[in-house]
Scaffold this active site. Structure first.
Site, PDB file in Angstrom:
ATOM      1  NE  ARG A  98       5.870 -10.234  -5.245  1.00 43.02           N
ATOM      2  CZ  ARG A  98       6.140  -8.962  -6.409  1.00 43.02           C
ATOM      3  NH1 ARG A  98       6.974  -7.549  -5.390  1.00 43.02           N
ATOM      4  NH2 ARG A  98       5.668  -8.704  -7.404  1.00 43.02           N
ATOM      5  CG  HIS A 143       4.993  -4.752  -3.488  1.00 40.59           C
ATOM      6  ND1 HIS A 143       6.139  -5.176  -2.915  1.00 40.59           N
ATOM      7  CD2 HIS A 143       4.758  -3.634  -3.020  1.00 40.59           C
ATOM      8  CE1 HIS A 143       6.244  -4.541  -1.973  1.00 40.59           C
ATOM      9  NE2 HIS A 143       5.144  -3.195  -1.673  1.00 40.59           N
ATOM     10  CE1 TYR A 170       6.585  -7.426 -10.950  1.00 31.66           C
ATOM     11  CE2 TYR A 170       5.737  -5.181 -11.246  1.00 31.66           C
ATOM     12  CZ  TYR A 170       5.973  -6.215 -10.706  1.00 31.66           C
ATOM     13  OH  TYR A 170       5.614  -7.116  -9.191  1.00 31.66           O
TER      14      TYR A 170
HETATM   15  C1  TPP Z   1      11.394   4.075   2.692  1.00 31.05           C
HETATM   16  C2  TPP Z   1      10.436   4.037   1.315  1.00 31.05           C
HETATM   17  N1  TPP Z   1      10.906   3.715   0.568  1.00 31.05           N
HETATM   18  C3  TPP Z   1       9.961   3.616  -0.362  1.00 31.05           C
HETATM   19  C4  TPP Z   1       8.821   3.241   0.036  1.00 31.05           C
HETATM   20  C5  TPP Z   1       7.616   2.594  -1.021  1.00 31.05           C
HETATM   21  N2  TPP Z   1       7.533   0.658  -1.443  1.00 31.05           N
HETATM   22  C6  TPP Z   1       6.948  -0.177  -1.083  1.00 31.05           C
HETATM   23  S1  TPP Z   1       6.786  -1.817  -0.624  1.00 31.05           S
HETATM   24  C7  TPP Z   1       8.456  -1.836  -1.828  1.00 31.05           C
HETATM   25  C8  TPP Z   1       9.991  -2.759  -1.948  1.00 31.05           C
HETATM   26  C9  TPP Z   1      10.299  -3.247  -0.879  1.00 31.05           C
HETATM   27  O1  TPP Z   1      10.887  -4.192  -1.752  1.00 31.05           O
HETATM   28  P1  TPP Z   1      11.322  -5.850  -0.351  1.00 31.05           P
HETATM   29  O2  TPP Z   1      12.308  -4.961   0.395  1.00 31.05           O
HETATM   30  O3  TPP Z   1      12.193  -7.111  -1.276  1.00 31.05           O
HETATM   31  O4  TPP Z   1      10.437  -6.577   0.411  1.00 31.05           O
HETATM   32  P2  TPP Z   1       8.693  -7.122  -0.430  1.00 31.05           P
HETATM   33  O5  TPP Z   1       8.145  -6.238  -0.663  1.00 31.05           O
HETATM   34  O6  TPP Z   1       9.703  -7.977  -1.658  1.00 31.05           O
HETATM   35  O7  TPP Z   1       8.702  -8.065   0.366  1.00 31.05           O
HETATM   36  C10 TPP Z   1       8.780  -0.294  -1.981  1.00 31.05           C
HETATM   37  C11 TPP Z   1       9.523   0.615  -2.336  1.00 31.05           C
HETATM   38  C12 TPP Z   1       8.091   2.589   1.132  1.00 31.05           C
HETATM   39  N3  TPP Z   1       7.171   2.287   1.426  1.00 31.05           N
HETATM   40  N4  TPP Z   1       9.057   2.964   2.153  1.00 31.05           N
END
Ligand code: TPP
Ligand code: MG
Length: 365
Positions: free
Chosen positions: A256, A260, A269
């Site tokens: 990425r 985010h 970070y």
């Molecule tokens: C159930 C849940 N827990 C926490 C969140 C907050 N949150 C949003 S995106 C994220 C990280 C997800 O990372 P990843 O699965 O690696 O996907 P990426 O964003 O890197 O595409 C989190 C913790 C959420 N939206 N839903």
């Protein structure tokens, strides 16, 4: 046979040279000059969608945007492996996939502008809307795939989720159910190295794809910045699903490159050196080098790609700015199918609040 997880499958090297991998190259042996050019064009357009939407957020036109910068090969390669009757259950980051599924670029930002609960009509492109609950779409995909299997529909269902999502119970449950019931689902994990500020090493002590084996699902790692390799392995998994072979797991290793979301500051970070390292592995540069090496690059093609991305970018921008604000009372619609006394009470209260003198003109919706 070599352990498929000792190295990610790659078909094009960073300098654009092909990798001699007979087994996997055979899966894309039909991909000729025009298809290669199309893959490149779609990746450039996906990046343009991202650049345009990021700019719109910075200009106050969108509430939030989750950038896909750096993930173009993973999205476009996998989307090109799907048939129109297959079904996609995505996360929030797959705008490039939506583009390949045929979405109107003017619909991509609707949810992110906060004017509707959705972007596009899922039935039109066989793809769900952005899902914010991390990993939940894995379960939805598995249920849909299993039902399709029972109906005798010969389709594949593909679900996108991130490296962080693999720590969610929903993904674990989906993998277990899909394996036990041979659901025709492809689990496509975009390992972009980060889950907001959490590095992938704290999500899994083993390569993520290896976890699939514990469920009885074949798993493979692919160089997620190599559009041809992603296309090859996704085709293989989609074919398996469509022909009754059950679920598969693909871990696409990518990065990425942006934040985010537009609400995040990655410099808090991770190091600039890490980001620069991955910028040198840019997935669009790689396919461009392949096209150049193979004599498929010329100024007419460059113009064609530029014109298409300008067209998509302009449509996205104009449509976003023109989206009408919804009537705030709409918030209470669709909560229940029929009228509900509590919702009615809240609707009334909110209407009175909006009509009240205590709201200045400046903030009145
Ligand atoms: C159930 C849940 N827990 C926490 C969140 C907050 N949150 C949003 S995106 C994220 C990280 C997800 O990372 P990843 O699965 O690696 O996907 P990426 O964003 O890197 O595409 C989190 C913790 C959420 N939206 N839903
Ligand atoms: Mg991630």
């Amino acid at each position: 046979m070599a352990d498929p997880l000792t190295y990610p499958v790659q078909l094009v090297q960073p300098d654009g040279r092909r990798v001699h991998d007979r087994e996997h190259a055979a899966l894309v042996s039909d991909v000729g000059p025009e298809r290669l050019r199309q893959l490149y064009e779609d990746m450039v357009v996906a990046r343009r969608i991202d650049v345009e939407a990021t700019a719109l957020q910075r200009q106050g036109q969108l509430g939030l945007w989750p950038p896909l910068l750096g993930q173009e090969a993973a999205q476009i390669g996998s989307a090109h492996a799907l048939h129109p009757d297959d079904y996609v259950f995505c996360s929030y980051r797959e705008a490039g996939v939506a583009y390949c599924r045929g979405v109107d670029p003017g619909e991509i930002t609707r949810l992110w502008r906060g004017v509707a609960h959705h972007c596009w009509d899922p039935a039109e492109i066989n793809m769900t809307n952005p899902a914010i609950v991390v990993g939940a779409q894995g379960l939805h995909a598995t249920g849909y795939a299993y039902a399709a299997h029972l109906d005798g529909a010969e389709i594949a269902v593909l679900t996108y989720f991130g490296d962080g999502a693999t720590s969610q119970g929903d993904v674990a449950e989906a993998l277990g159910f899909a394996a036990s019931w041979s659901a025709p689902v492809v689990f496509f994990c975009t390992n972009n190295q980060w889950a907001i500020s959490e590095p992938v090493r704290v999500q899994s002590a083993t390569p993520i794809a290896r976890r699939a084996y514990g469920y009885g699902i074949p798993g493979v790692q692919v160089d997620g910045n190599d559009v041809l390799a992603v296309l090859a392995l996704t085709r293989q998994a989609v074919a398996r699903a469509r022909t009754g072979g059950g679920p598969s797991f693909i871990e696409a290793i990518t990065y990425r490159m942006g934040p985010h979301t537009t609400a995040d500051d990655p410099s808090r970070y991770r190091s600039a050196a890490e980001t620069e390292l991955w910028q040198r592995r840019d997935p669009i540069d790689r396919i461009r080098r392949l096209l150049e090496r193979e004599g498929l690059w010329d100024s007419a093609f460059e113009k064609r790609v530029g014109a298409r991305s300008d067209e998509v970018g302009a449509r996205l921008r104009a449509a976003t700015i023109e989206m009408p604000d919804p009537d705030p009372a709409q918030l209470f619609e669709h909560v229940y199918r029929t009228a509900h006394p509590l919702i009615e009470e809240e609707r009334q209260e909110y209407a009175e609040y909006l009509a009240g003198d205590h709201i200045s003109e400046g903030v009145r919706p």
